[in-house]
Design a protein around this motif. Structure first.
Motif, PDB file in Angstrom:
ATOM      1  N   GLN A 197       0.917  -1.329  -0.116  1.00 42.31           N
ATOM      2  CA  GLN A 197       0.023   0.162  -0.076  1.00 42.31           C
ATOM      3  C   GLN A 197       0.647   1.135   0.076  1.00 42.31           C
ATOM      4  O   GLN A 197       0.608   2.177   0.914  1.00 42.31           O
ATOM      5  CB  GLN A 197      -0.941  -0.144   1.181  1.00 42.31           C
ATOM      6  N   LEU A 198       1.640   1.427  -1.015  1.00 42.94           N
ATOM      7  CA  LEU A 198       2.505   2.369  -1.071  1.00 42.94           C
ATOM      8  C   LEU A 198       2.825   2.557  -2.789  1.00 42.94           C
ATOM      9  O   LEU A 198       2.718   1.746  -3.618  1.00 42.94           O
ATOM     10  CB  LEU A 198       3.946   2.269  -0.283  1.00 42.94           C
ATOM     11  N   TYR A 199       3.439   3.722  -3.003  1.00 42.08           N
ATOM     12  CA  TYR A 199       3.798   3.998  -4.360  1.00 42.08           C
ATOM     13  C   TYR A 199       5.050   3.223  -4.605  1.00 42.08           C
ATOM     14  O   TYR A 199       5.985   2.987  -3.835  1.00 42.08           O
ATOM     15  CB  TYR A 199       4.172   5.470  -4.555  1.00 42.08           C
ATOM     16  N   ILE A 251      -5.670   4.411   1.971  1.00 45.07           N
ATOM     17  CA  ILE A 251      -5.722   3.123   1.602  1.00 45.07           C
ATOM     18  C   ILE A 251      -5.625   1.924   2.634  1.00 45.07           C
ATOM     19  O   ILE A 251      -6.374   1.114   2.846  1.00 45.07           O
ATOM     20  CB  ILE A 251      -5.209   2.838   0.414  1.00 45.07           C
ATOM     21  N   ARG A 252      -4.569   2.478   3.567  1.00 42.56           N
ATOM     22  CA  ARG A 252      -4.228   1.498   4.532  1.00 42.56           C
ATOM     23  C   ARG A 252      -5.448   1.536   5.642  1.00 42.56           C
ATOM     24  O   ARG A 252      -5.693   0.482   6.220  1.00 42.56           O
ATOM     25  CB  ARG A 252      -3.112   1.901   5.233  1.00 42.56           C
ATOM     26  N   GLN A 253      -6.117   2.679   5.546  1.00 40.93           N
ATOM     27  CA  GLN A 253      -7.457   2.771   6.513  1.00 40.93           C
ATOM     28  C   GLN A 253      -8.485   2.184   6.196  1.00 40.93           C
ATOM     29  O   GLN A 253      -9.241   1.317   6.703  1.00 40.93           O
ATOM     30  CB  GLN A 253      -7.683   4.188   6.732  1.00 40.93           C
ATOM     31  N   GLN A 254      -8.806   2.211   4.810  1.00 41.74           N
ATOM     32  CA  GLN A 254     -10.100   1.664   4.172  1.00 41.74           C
ATOM     33  C   GLN A 254      -9.929   0.177   3.876  1.00 41.74           C
ATOM     34  O   GLN A 254     -10.891  -0.501   3.966  1.00 41.74           O
ATOM     35  CB  GLN A 254     -10.475   2.327   2.913  1.00 41.74           C
ATOM     36  N   LEU A 255      -8.618  -0.183   3.706  1.00 41.88           N
ATOM     37  CA  LEU A 255      -8.543  -1.568   3.083  1.00 41.88           C
ATOM     38  C   LEU A 255      -7.161  -2.238   4.094  1.00 41.88           C
ATOM     39  O   LEU A 255      -6.082  -2.120   3.778  1.00 41.88           O
ATOM     40  CB  LEU A 255      -7.981  -1.688   1.748  1.00 41.88           C
ATOM     41  N   PRO A 256      -7.622  -2.436   5.443  1.00 41.36           N
ATOM     42  CA  PRO A 256      -6.252  -2.379   6.241  1.00 41.36           C
ATOM     43  C   PRO A 256      -5.584  -3.761   6.345  1.00 41.36           C
ATOM     44  O   PRO A 256      -5.624  -4.466   7.349  1.00 41.36           O
ATOM     45  CB  PRO A 256      -7.275  -2.189   7.717  1.00 41.36           C
ATOM     46  N   ILE A 257      -5.250  -4.208   5.340  1.00 40.80           N
ATOM     47  CA  ILE A 257      -4.352  -5.485   5.241  1.00 40.80           C
ATOM     48  C   ILE A 257      -3.187  -5.526   6.057  1.00 40.80           C
ATOM     49  O   ILE A 257      -2.822  -6.621   6.503  1.00 40.80           O
ATOM     50  CB  ILE A 257      -4.099  -5.885   3.701  1.00 40.80           C
ATOM     51  N   LEU A 258      -2.439  -4.297   6.044  1.00 39.01           N
ATOM     52  CA  LEU A 258      -1.366  -4.401   7.164  1.00 39.01           C
ATOM     53  C   LEU A 258      -1.490  -4.975   8.195  1.00 39.01           C
ATOM     54  O   LEU A 258      -0.846  -5.487   9.090  1.00 39.01           O
ATOM     55  CB  LEU A 258      -0.448  -3.160   6.582  1.00 39.01           C
ATOM     56  N   LYS A 259      -2.872  -4.168   8.836  1.00 42.80           N
ATOM     57  CA  LYS A 259      -3.050  -4.398  10.258  1.00 42.80           C
ATOM     58  C   LYS A 259      -3.682  -5.752  10.571  1.00 42.80           C
ATOM     59  O   LYS A 259      -3.456  -6.252  11.516  1.00 42.80           O
ATOM     60  CB  LYS A 259      -4.077  -3.472  10.537  1.00 42.80           C
TER      61      LYS A 259
END
Ligand SMILES: O=C(O)CCC(=O)C(=O)O
Length: 270
Positions: A197-199, A251-259
């Motif tokens: 979830q980064l460029y 995007i990290r908030q809406q699709l929190p796959i890293l969490k």
């Protein structure tokens, strides 16, 4: 952050390559960029037999020129990579300069490109190069950025390490070839962007069909949603992309796959 991807031709003449890089960065600076990124081995043919000849030690001529240019133009420069000589060892190294010309990061390619594809590309970097031993993340006023070189990006573990260290973009000077480029280049840059979830930013030399190693070109910028923002062809060209880092946190908030990772499941079996 406005970033220029300098897809330049690379020839067997260090001085000509350096002039080419400087002139293209100067042209790009007219578009009020914050950062310019050059390709992997932008001053040297991508050939084992040439790396020593085109190498320089820490603080060498090419590095001095890039530092001076960054200061003159007041921009960040990711100086692609060059063969860096240290004693009897050679590294494939990328140096980064800030707006004052100070060297703020240096990444030695950690995964050496040793492949042998039947009917396609063979290359054995380990015949001449030694591997770096660290992941690299550096600070800018826009936030933290990760840095790796070409084959390094195939390793999700390294990309994840940079992401976990706070990188909002991974900058990757690279030089894929006509075997693995069409098959894997775009999917890899998109994959690393979506997974972390980064460029992701890939900058390659322009294609030269007469070279012993033919670069795929196709310099690329991908956003944290996996959308290709811009992508070059084989020709020399400069692409400009604007990175909006708040997109990473959205995007990290809406699709929190890293969490949502279940780290206890992910034991790596050696
Ligand atoms: O991973 C690939 O297919 C290409 C890698 C490469 O060309 C390099 O690391 O220099």
């Amino acid at each position: 952050m406005k970033i220029a991807l300098i897809q330049m031709p690379v020839v067997a003449d260090k001085k000509a390559n350096l002039e080419q890089a400087v002139s293209r960065i100067r042209d790009a600076a007219c578009q009020h960029i914050d950062m310019a990124v050059l390709p992997e081995m932008f001053c040297s043919p991508y050939e084992n037999s040439q790396f020593w000849h085109f190498s320089e030690p820490r603080g060498g001529q090419v590095q001095q020129a890039m530092s001076a240019l960054a200061k003159e133009l007041g921009i960040y420069i990711v100086a692609g990579s060059l063969p860096e000589a240290e004693g009897e060892k050679l590294y494939n190294t990328s140096f980064v300069y800030d707006r004052t010309g100070a060297e703020i990061a240096c990444h030695r390619k950690a995964h050496l490109f040793d492949i042998d594809v039947v009917g396609g590309q063979r290359f054995q970097e380990s015949e001449t190069l030694s591997a770096g031993d660290k992941a690299t993340v550096f600070d800018t006023e826009f936030g933290k950025l990760g840095l790796c070189i070409c084959f390094d990006l195939r390793f999700q573990e390294l990309a994840m390490t940079m992401g976990q260290a706070g990188a909002q973009a991974i900058i990757c000077p690279a030089a894929f070839n006509m075997t693995t480029g069409p098959a894997h280049w775009e999917v890899m840059f998109r994959g690393r962007a979506v997974d972390n979830q980064l460029y992701t930013i890939g900058v390659a030399p322009a294609r030269d069909e007469t070279a012993s190693y033919v670069s795929y070109g196709n310099s690329i910028a991908v956003d944290p949603w996996g959308t290709v923002m811009c992508r070059g062809g084989g020709e020399a060209e400069t692409l400009v992309a604007t990175l909006e880092f708040e997109k990473c946190s959205q995007i990290r908030q809406q699709l929190p796959i890293l969490k949502a990772r279940q780290t206890k499941l992910y034991k790596i079996l050696n």
